[in-house]
Design a protein around this motif. Structure first.
Motif, PDB file in Angstrom:
ATOM      1  N   PHE A  36       0.829  -1.197   0.000  1.00 35.36           N
ATOM      2  CA  PHE A  36       0.000   0.000   0.000  1.00 35.36           C
ATOM      3  C   PHE A  36       0.867   1.251   0.000  1.00 35.36           C
ATOM      4  CE2 PHE A  36      -2.198  -3.530   1.990  1.00 35.36           C
ATOM      5  CZ  PHE A  36      -3.360  -3.582   1.234  1.00 35.36           C
ATOM      6  N   TRP A  37       0.252   2.343  -0.406  1.00 35.21           N
ATOM      7  CA  TRP A  37       0.938   3.590  -0.667  1.00 35.21           C
ATOM      8  C   TRP A  37       1.706   4.139   0.542  1.00 35.21           C
ATOM      9  CZ3 TRP A  37      -4.104   2.568  -0.159  1.00 35.21           C
ATOM     10  CH2 TRP A  37      -4.792   3.148   0.902  1.00 35.21           C
ATOM     11  N   GLY A  38       1.315   3.780   1.767  1.00 37.33           N
ATOM     12  CA  GLY A  38       1.979   4.316   2.954  1.00 37.33           C
ATOM     13  C   GLY A  38       3.075   3.420   3.489  1.00 37.33           C
ATOM     14  N   GLY A  39       3.314   2.282   2.856  1.00 39.55           N
ATOM     15  CA  GLY A  39       4.397   1.407   3.277  1.00 39.55           C
ATOM     16  C   GLY A  39       3.956   0.102   3.896  1.00 39.55           C
ATOM     17  N   GLU A  40       2.662  -0.040   4.261  1.00 39.40           N
ATOM     18  CA  GLU A  40       2.215  -1.287   4.853  1.00 39.40           C
ATOM     19  C   GLU A  40       2.098  -2.380   3.788  1.00 39.40           C
ATOM     20  OE1 GLU A  40      -0.381  -0.595   8.763  1.00 39.40           O
ATOM     21  OE2 GLU A  40      -1.350   0.112   6.947  1.00 39.40           O
ATOM     22  N   ARG A  41       2.235  -3.609   4.269  1.00 38.54           N
ATOM     23  CA  ARG A  41       2.156  -4.765   3.370  1.00 38.54           C
ATOM     24  C   ARG A  41       1.303  -5.849   4.007  1.00 38.54           C
ATOM     25  NH1 ARG A  41       8.033  -6.639   2.468  1.00 38.54           N
ATOM     26  NH2 ARG A  41       8.265  -5.891   4.612  1.00 38.54           N
ATOM     27  N   LEU A  42       0.570  -6.546   3.174  1.00 39.08           N
ATOM     28  CA  LEU A  42      -0.267  -7.655   3.614  1.00 39.08           C
ATOM     29  C   LEU A  42       0.149  -8.898   2.846  1.00 39.08           C
ATOM     30  CD1 LEU A  42      -2.768  -8.961   4.963  1.00 39.08           C
ATOM     31  CD2 LEU A  42      -4.129  -8.038   3.074  1.00 39.08           C
ATOM     32  N   ARG A  43       0.586  -9.934   3.581  1.00 38.82           N
ATOM     33  CA  ARG A  43       1.021 -11.170   2.940  1.00 38.82           C
ATOM     34  C   ARG A  43      -0.060 -12.227   3.083  1.00 38.82           C
ATOM     35  NH1 ARG A  43       7.490 -11.863   4.435  1.00 38.82           N
ATOM     36  NH2 ARG A  43       8.184 -10.022   3.271  1.00 38.82           N
ATOM     37  N   LEU A  44      -0.330 -12.908   1.979  1.00 37.62           N
ATOM     38  CA  LEU A  44      -1.351 -13.946   1.947  1.00 37.62           C
ATOM     39  C   LEU A  44      -0.733 -15.238   1.460  1.00 37.62           C
ATOM     40  CD1 LEU A  44      -2.749 -11.098   0.529  1.00 37.62           C
ATOM     41  CD2 LEU A  44      -4.726 -12.406   1.278  1.00 37.62           C
ATOM     42  N   GLY A  45      -1.056 -16.327   2.134  1.00 40.84           N
ATOM     43  CA  GLY A  45      -0.520 -17.624   1.758  1.00 40.84           C
ATOM     44  C   GLY A  45       0.729 -17.969   2.542  1.00 40.84           C
ATOM     45  N   ALA A  46       1.074 -19.232   2.496  1.00 42.37           N
ATOM     46  CA  ALA A  46       2.224 -19.718   3.245  1.00 42.37           C
ATOM     47  C   ALA A  46       3.507 -19.535   2.443  1.00 42.37           C
ATOM     48  CB  ALA A  46       2.026 -21.199   3.583  1.00 42.37           C
ATOM     49  N   GLY A  47       4.571 -19.127   3.123  1.00 40.91           N
ATOM     50  CA  GLY A  47       5.860 -18.982   2.471  1.00 40.91           C
ATOM     51  C   GLY A  47       6.087 -17.584   1.936  1.00 40.91           C
ATOM     52  N   ALA A  48       7.258 -17.409   1.344  1.00 43.47           N
ATOM     53  CA  ALA A  48       7.617 -16.107   0.786  1.00 43.47           C
ATOM     54  C   ALA A  48       6.720 -15.797  -0.415  1.00 43.47           C
ATOM     55  CB  ALA A  48       9.078 -16.106   0.356  1.00 43.47           C
ATOM     56  N   PRO A  49       6.260 -14.554  -0.557  1.00 41.68           N
ATOM     57  CA  PRO A  49       5.372 -14.205  -1.672  1.00 41.68           C
ATOM     58  C   PRO A  49       6.080 -14.351  -3.012  1.00 41.68           C
ATOM     59  CG  PRO A  49       6.068 -12.229  -0.497  1.00 41.68           C
ATOM     60  CD  PRO A  49       6.529 -13.400   0.312  1.00 41.68           C
ATOM     61  N   ALA A  50       5.382 -14.958  -3.981  1.00 38.43           N
ATOM     62  CA  ALA A  50       5.936 -15.140  -5.320  1.00 38.43           C
ATOM     63  C   ALA A  50       5.737 -13.907  -6.183  1.00 38.43           C
ATOM     64  CB  ALA A  50       5.285 -16.353  -5.987  1.00 38.43           C
ATOM     65  N   LEU A  51       4.818 -13.043  -5.791  1.00 37.36           N
ATOM     66  CA  LEU A  51       4.546 -11.825  -6.559  1.00 37.36           C
ATOM     67  C   LEU A  51       3.869 -10.827  -5.641  1.00 37.36           C
ATOM     68  CD1 LEU A  51       1.241 -12.240  -7.225  1.00 37.36           C
ATOM     69  CD2 LEU A  51       2.214 -13.841  -8.854  1.00 37.36           C
ATOM     70  N   SER A  52       3.783  -9.592  -6.091  1.00 37.10           N
ATOM     71  CA  SER A  52       3.166  -8.551  -5.263  1.00 37.10           C
ATOM     72  C   SER A  52       2.341  -7.613  -6.138  1.00 37.10           C
ATOM     73  CB  SER A  52       4.234  -7.747  -4.512  1.00 37.10           C
ATOM     74  OG  SER A  52       5.032  -7.009  -5.425  1.00 37.10           O
ATOM     75  N   VAL A  53       1.302  -7.071  -5.507  1.00 39.39           N
ATOM     76  CA  VAL A  53       0.452  -6.057  -6.135  1.00 39.39           C
ATOM     77  C   VAL A  53       0.551  -4.804  -5.280  1.00 39.39           C
ATOM     78  CG1 VAL A  53      -1.890  -5.458  -6.854  1.00 39.39           C
ATOM     79  CG2 VAL A  53      -1.123  -7.839  -6.976  1.00 39.39           C
ATOM     80  N   THR A  54       0.955  -3.700  -5.872  1.00 34.72           N
ATOM     81  CA  THR A  54       1.148  -2.455  -5.134  1.00 34.72           C
ATOM     82  C   THR A  54       0.064  -1.455  -5.496  1.00 34.72           C
ATOM     83  OG1 THR A  54       3.549  -2.764  -5.045  1.00 34.72           O
ATOM     84  CG2 THR A  54       2.715  -0.533  -4.651  1.00 34.72           C
ATOM     85  N   ASP A  86       4.297 -11.915 -12.578  1.00 33.26           N
ATOM     86  CA  ASP A  86       3.474 -12.028 -13.776  1.00 33.26           C
ATOM     87  C   ASP A  86       2.065 -11.515 -13.507  1.00 33.26           C
ATOM     88  OD1 ASP A  86       3.164 -13.261 -16.573  1.00 33.26           O
ATOM     89  OD2 ASP A  86       1.485 -14.133 -15.471  1.00 33.26           O
ATOM     90  N   LEU A  87       1.550 -10.695 -14.423  1.00 35.60           N
ATOM     91  CA  LEU A  87       0.231 -10.095 -14.258  1.00 35.60           C
ATOM     92  C   LEU A  87      -0.861 -11.161 -14.190  1.00 35.60           C
ATOM     93  CD1 LEU A  87      -1.671  -7.663 -14.141  1.00 35.60           C
ATOM     94  CD2 LEU A  87      -1.534  -7.539 -16.647  1.00 35.60           C
ATOM     95  N   GLU A  88      -0.782 -12.170 -15.052  1.00 35.43           N
ATOM     96  CA  GLU A  88      -1.796 -13.225 -15.017  1.00 35.43           C
ATOM     97  C   GLU A  88      -1.799 -13.934 -13.661  1.00 35.43           C
ATOM     98  OE1 GLU A  88      -2.412 -17.729 -16.544  1.00 35.43           O
ATOM     99  OE2 GLU A  88      -1.439 -16.389 -17.986  1.00 35.43           O
ATOM    100  N   ASP A  89      -0.616 -14.252 -13.136  1.00 31.58           N
ATOM    101  CA  ASP A  89      -0.534 -14.916 -11.843  1.00 31.58           C
ATOM    102  C   ASP A  89      -1.123 -14.038 -10.740  1.00 31.58           C
ATOM    103  OD1 ASP A  89       0.698 -17.104 -12.976  1.00 31.58           O
ATOM    104  OD2 ASP A  89       2.727 -16.461 -12.464  1.00 31.58           O
ATOM    105  N   ALA A  90      -0.837 -12.729 -10.796  1.00 29.69           N
ATOM    106  CA  ALA A  90      -1.368 -11.820  -9.784  1.00 29.69           C
ATOM    107  C   ALA A  90      -2.896 -11.769  -9.845  1.00 29.69           C
ATOM    108  CB  ALA A  90      -0.781 -10.420  -9.978  1.00 29.69           C
TER     109      ALA A  90
END
Length: 455
Positions: A36-54, A86-90
């Motif tokens: 998010f624009w202010g620096g916070e992040r939300l992780r979903l799923g187990a393990g290190a994130p494979a991709l991110s949406v900002t 990858d956009l499709e994966d996201a």
């Protein structure tokens, strides 16, 4: 979990995090990080994130929550949403999140507190009122369908030739394996449809929404079938006439709606490859009425369409606003019920969902590889290019995750004449390319037929 880098953002407050935590508990797909624009992040799923949406702005998040794919897609076009990976994966990950209806409703409740920055587009005018009352369906509604179809397919043959296969097929291919080339998959698809229709020399075939005509070329060259195609796009009709003349084929094309075709004489075979979604919810019953009226006794037709599990008035807002105005997928149940209500017998139904996902992925790959050439040849701006990439990635993700299916249904009007008994006859192994005698015009030889930068 939330990772806070800066001071807490009011929108990402306790209520938001409670709703988001329920998403965390239910997300079993690819690990995904929302930033998010202010620096916070939300992780979903187990393990290190494979991709991110900002979400780079509050507006981007608010519109994605309030307006779904329209808000997200327009934010992506403005670069207020960016993707790492990858956009499709996201998008597939976000679609998987959407399956968690309860948490999504909670997130939307939070988003509803934001001011609406851009109202959703609404249908206005007397024509829309007439449609709501069930009047004027053969005039205003048909004209709107033509404008909607031209808005997509009328962007120019050069543009479509740079990401579709060389036969300009806009429906899904049929893949023998995931690694098949798109040209081969589309050749297999043409051959499959011809076998499912049990084409025979001397038959008359009507193609509703015939695109650039290559199924008719195959039917005429390989089976000796006389063909009439119906399209709402002048550029497609012009191409078909030129090709039919060059190949000396009994293929005719008319620029008209299916509502305007004469009921007599009726047709031995009828096909509609993916164009039924353009008819819309209000005119789908009329479409089936016309299929029944146009198909000869004992005739066979093949209808295919993107479908949803359950029918509703809801249409995808991004598709409606930017790609296919009025695009409405029926359901498998609805397709079968409408056929049965008119005395049409269902001979076969097949779900090509995975083939549709692979096809859309191939289209996007071609689009990205030819991105600079497309921009140079067409003059389309950067926002259009990001819009089209988002559309193609969305399509691939929707079919991949099962949000959309793609049903191919074979119907007969009474007892079909000389139709194969065994289903295996439709799926016999064929060669990689249909046996077309004449060469296919390569994309490089297209002229710019009406291609112009979209508004």
């Amino acid at each position: 979990m939330f990772i806070v880098r800066k001071g807490e953002i009011p929108l990402l407050s306790h209520r938001f995090k409670e709703a988001a935590s329920r998403l965390l508990d239910r997300h079993e797909g690819t690990p995904l990080e929302l930033r998010f624009w202010g620096g916070e992040r939300l992780r979903l799923g187990a393990g290190a994130p494979a991709l991110s949406v900002t979400f780079r702005t509050r507006r981007a998040l608010g519109e994605a929550l309030l307006r779904g794919t329209l808000g997200l897609g327009e934010a992506y076009m403005r670069r207020e949403v960016t993707i790492e990976g990858d956009l499709e994966d996201a998008l597939a990950g976000l679609f998987d999140l959407a399956r968690s209806a309860g948490p999504v409703r909670a997130l939307r409740a939070v988003g509803a507190r934001l001011p609406r920055l851009a109202p959703p587009s609404l249908e206005r005018g007397a024509a829309g009122l007439l449609d709501a009352l069930g009047l004027g369906r053969r005039s205003g509604a048909a004209r709107r369908e033509q404008r909607a179809v031209e808005r997509h397919y009328g962007l120019g043959n050069d543009f479509h030739a740079l990401y579709l296969d060389r036969r300009l097929q806009t429906s899904c291919g049929y893949f023998r394996s995931p690694g098949d080339a798109l040209d081969d998959a589309q050749a297999h698809k043409i051959a499959l449809v011809a076998r499912k229709l049990a084409l025979r020399r001397g038959q008359r075939l009507l193609d509703l929404g015939c695109g650039w005509g290559h199924f008719m070329f195959h039917a005429a060259e390989v089976y000796g079938v006389q063909c009439l195609g119906v399209t709402l796009c002048e550029n497609q009709a012009r191409y078909i006439r030129e090709q039919a003349a060059a190949r000396r084929l009994p293929v005719e094309v008319r620029v008209m709606s299916h509502e305007e075709i004469e009921a007599e004489p009726r047709w031995d075979r009828l096909v509609s490859l993916g164009s039924m979604c353009h008819v819309g919810e209000r005119r789908i019953e009329l479409f089936y009425d016309r299929v029944k009226a146009l198909l000869a006794e004992g005739g066979v037709c093949l209808l295919e369409s993107a479908t949803r599990a359950q029918e509703s008035r809801w249409v995808d807002p991004f598709l409606h606003e930017h790609i296919f105005p009025g695009y409405w997928p029926p359901s498998l149940r609805g397709m079968a019920a409408r056929a049965a209500a008119r005395g049409l017998d269902v001979l076969d139904a097949e779900n090509l969902r995975r083939h549709s996902a692979l096809t859309a992925r191939c289209w996007r790959k071609n689009f990205l590889e030819n991105r600079d050439k497309i921009a140079r040849v067409t003059g389309f701006d950067a926002a259009f290019m990001r819009k089209w990439e988002f559309y193609l990635a969305c399509a691939a993700a929707a079919f991949r995750t099962g949000h959309l299916s793609f049903i191919q249904m074979v119907l007969s009007n009474g007892a079909p004449r000389d139709y194969p008994l065994a289903r295996e006859a439709s799926h016999a192994v064929d060669e990689a390319s249909p046996r077309e005698r004449a060469p296919i015009v390569p994309a490089a030889q297209f002229s710019l037929w009406g291609a112009s930068a979209p508004s």
